[in-house]
Motif scaffolding. Structure first.
Motif, PDB file in Angstrom:
ATOM      1  N   GLU A   1      40.204  29.935  29.102  1.00 18.07           N
ATOM      2  CA  GLU A   1      39.513  31.178  28.703  1.00 18.07           C
ATOM      3  C   GLU A   1      38.656  31.703  29.854  1.00 18.07           C
ATOM      4  O   GLU A   1      38.653  32.897  30.149  1.00 18.07           O
ATOM      5  CB  GLU A   1      38.619  30.922  27.481  1.00 18.07           C
ATOM      6  N   VAL A   2      37.915  30.792  30.499  1.00 13.57           N
ATOM      7  CA  VAL A   2      37.063  31.195  31.632  1.00 13.57           C
ATOM      8  C   VAL A   2      37.930  31.715  32.778  1.00 13.57           C
ATOM      9  O   VAL A   2      37.660  32.778  33.353  1.00 13.57           O
ATOM     10  CB  VAL A   2      36.180  30.018  32.113  1.00 13.57           C
ATOM     11  N   LEU A   3      39.001  31.008  33.100  1.00 13.84           N
ATOM     12  CA  LEU A   3      39.854  31.403  34.230  1.00 13.84           C
ATOM     13  C   LEU A   3      40.548  32.729  33.974  1.00 13.84           C
ATOM     14  O   LEU A   3      40.728  33.541  34.900  1.00 13.84           O
ATOM     15  CB  LEU A   3      40.880  30.304  34.528  1.00 13.84           C
ATOM     16  N   GLU A   4      40.935  32.973  32.724  1.00 12.61           N
ATOM     17  CA  GLU A   4      41.557  34.270  32.386  1.00 12.61           C
ATOM     18  C   GLU A   4      40.551  35.398  32.562  1.00 12.61           C
ATOM     19  O   GLU A   4      40.886  36.472  33.065  1.00 12.61           O
ATOM     20  CB  GLU A   4      42.087  34.256  30.940  1.00 12.61           C
ATOM     21  N   ARG A   5      39.307  35.137  32.159  1.00 10.17           N
ATOM     22  CA  ARG A   5      38.250  36.152  32.308  1.00 10.17           C
ATOM     23  C   ARG A   5      37.960  36.442  33.771  1.00 10.17           C
ATOM     24  O   ARG A   5      37.623  37.553  34.147  1.00 10.17           O
ATOM     25  CB  ARG A   5      36.950  35.660  31.656  1.00 10.17           C
ATOM     26  N   LYS A   6      38.056  35.392  34.597  1.00 14.65           N
ATOM     27  CA  LYS A   6      37.654  35.500  36.001  1.00 14.65           C
ATOM     28  C   LYS A   6      38.835  35.760  36.939  1.00 14.65           C
ATOM     29  O   LYS A   6      38.685  35.659  38.158  1.00 14.65           O
ATOM     30  CB  LYS A   6      36.952  34.204  36.440  1.00 14.65           C
ATOM     31  N   LYS A   7      39.982  36.083  36.403  1.00 12.20           N
ATOM     32  CA  LYS A   7      41.196  36.281  37.213  1.00 12.20           C
ATOM     33  C   LYS A   7      40.913  37.136  38.448  1.00 12.20           C
ATOM     34  O   LYS A   7      40.275  38.183  38.355  1.00 12.20           O
ATOM     35  CB  LYS A   7      42.273  36.967  36.375  1.00 12.20           C
ATOM     36  N   HIS A   8      41.405  36.666  39.575  1.00 10.15           N
ATOM     37  CA  HIS A   8      41.146  37.367  40.842  1.00 10.15           C
ATOM     38  C   HIS A   8      42.170  36.867  41.857  1.00 10.15           C
ATOM     39  O   HIS A   8      42.538  35.696  41.845  1.00 10.15           O
ATOM     40  CB  HIS A   8      39.725  37.059  41.311  1.00 10.15           C
TER      41      HIS A   8
END
Length: 255
Positions: free
Chosen positions: A139-146
């Motif tokens: 969930e965190v990684l999806e939010r922080k996608k870059h």
């Protein structure tokens, strides 16, 4: 070989640290990457790196188990101070651990997100600790996608879908002693993962591979992990060593 994750500075090596490094070199390990934990061990880690500047490389970060209500903000400020002072090969190990303490989830997420922001800003890979927390971590990684967000899912112990999700997010899998465990399960599907998405690690002194399971792990046992991959992938030892080494060097930005 490259051990992409070893706590060689931990007190478990206080009696024979140099000998353990010598054994690892004799077993064919040429580079060692040290994940940070918290302020109690940062200096010890950096002293070890200074002692072996061509072989040992330090990360900087705050381990999720060290994210505690009273101290986490001070600990994070210290991480940032180090990151601003000198170069590091990665920000890690960071992430979410719900095995020991679920009550700190909200601050673990905040600490994880802050360190991801620094990694993107500084164009550094991250090394992720995830224990009983794949959904929360994703969930965190999806939010922080870059485009700059990349790194290693250290000590990967999830299923095939989780492995694929991590890879789709731009990460590789850190494979260590768990791959040799009868109940580890990752050996059942690992050969479906391309070798260019895997790096070797020990996580020493923890999670020693068979036949040393239950004893202190050390970087020399990277060879046992590699030997298991030879069995699983049915490929030559040297080929797997070359590919996994290159993957590690690519992630840590080294030639």
């Amino acid at each position: 070989m490259i051990d992409t994750h070893t706590h060689l500075y931990s007190e478990q090596f206080d009696e024979d640290r140099d000998e353990a490094i010598k054994r690892a070199k004799e077993a064919g390990v040429e580079k060692f990457y040290l994940p940070a934990v918290d302020s109690e061990t940062h200096e010890k880690m950096l002293e070890l790196e200074a002692q072996y500047p061509n072989e040992i490389f330090a990360m900087m970060g705050l381990h999720p188990c060290s994210v505690q209500p009273e101290t986490w903000e001070k600990e994070l400020a210290l991480v940032k101070k180090y990151l601003d002072k000198r170069p590091f090969c990665a920000i890690g190990e960071i992430g979410i651990d719900l095995y020991w303490d679920k009550s700190t989830l909200d601050i673990q997420v905040k600490a994880f997100e802050q360190q991801i922001d620094w990694a993107i800003e500084m164009d550094l890979p991250i090394v992720i600790h995830t224990r009983e927390s794949f959904n929360e971590t994703f969930e965190v990684l999806e939010r922080k996608k870059h485009p700059k967000l990349r790194g290693i899912f250290h000590c990967f112990s999830g299923n095939l879908d989780q492995a694929q999700h991590a890879i789709d997010l731009g990460f590789v899998l850190g494979i260590g002693g768990v791959v040799t465990f009868k109940n580890g399960k990752i050996d059942q599907f690992l050969n479906e993962i391309p070798l260019d998405k895997i790096v070797l690690e020990t996580d020493s002194p923890y999670l020693a591979p068979v036949p040393h399971r239950g004893k202190r792990n050390e970087s020399a046992y990277t060879a046992l992990v590699l030997g298991k991959l030879v069995d699983l992938y049915k490929k030559d030892y040297k080929e797997i060593e070359t590919i996994t080494n290159q993957n590690a060097l690519n992630i840590f930005g080294m030639k």
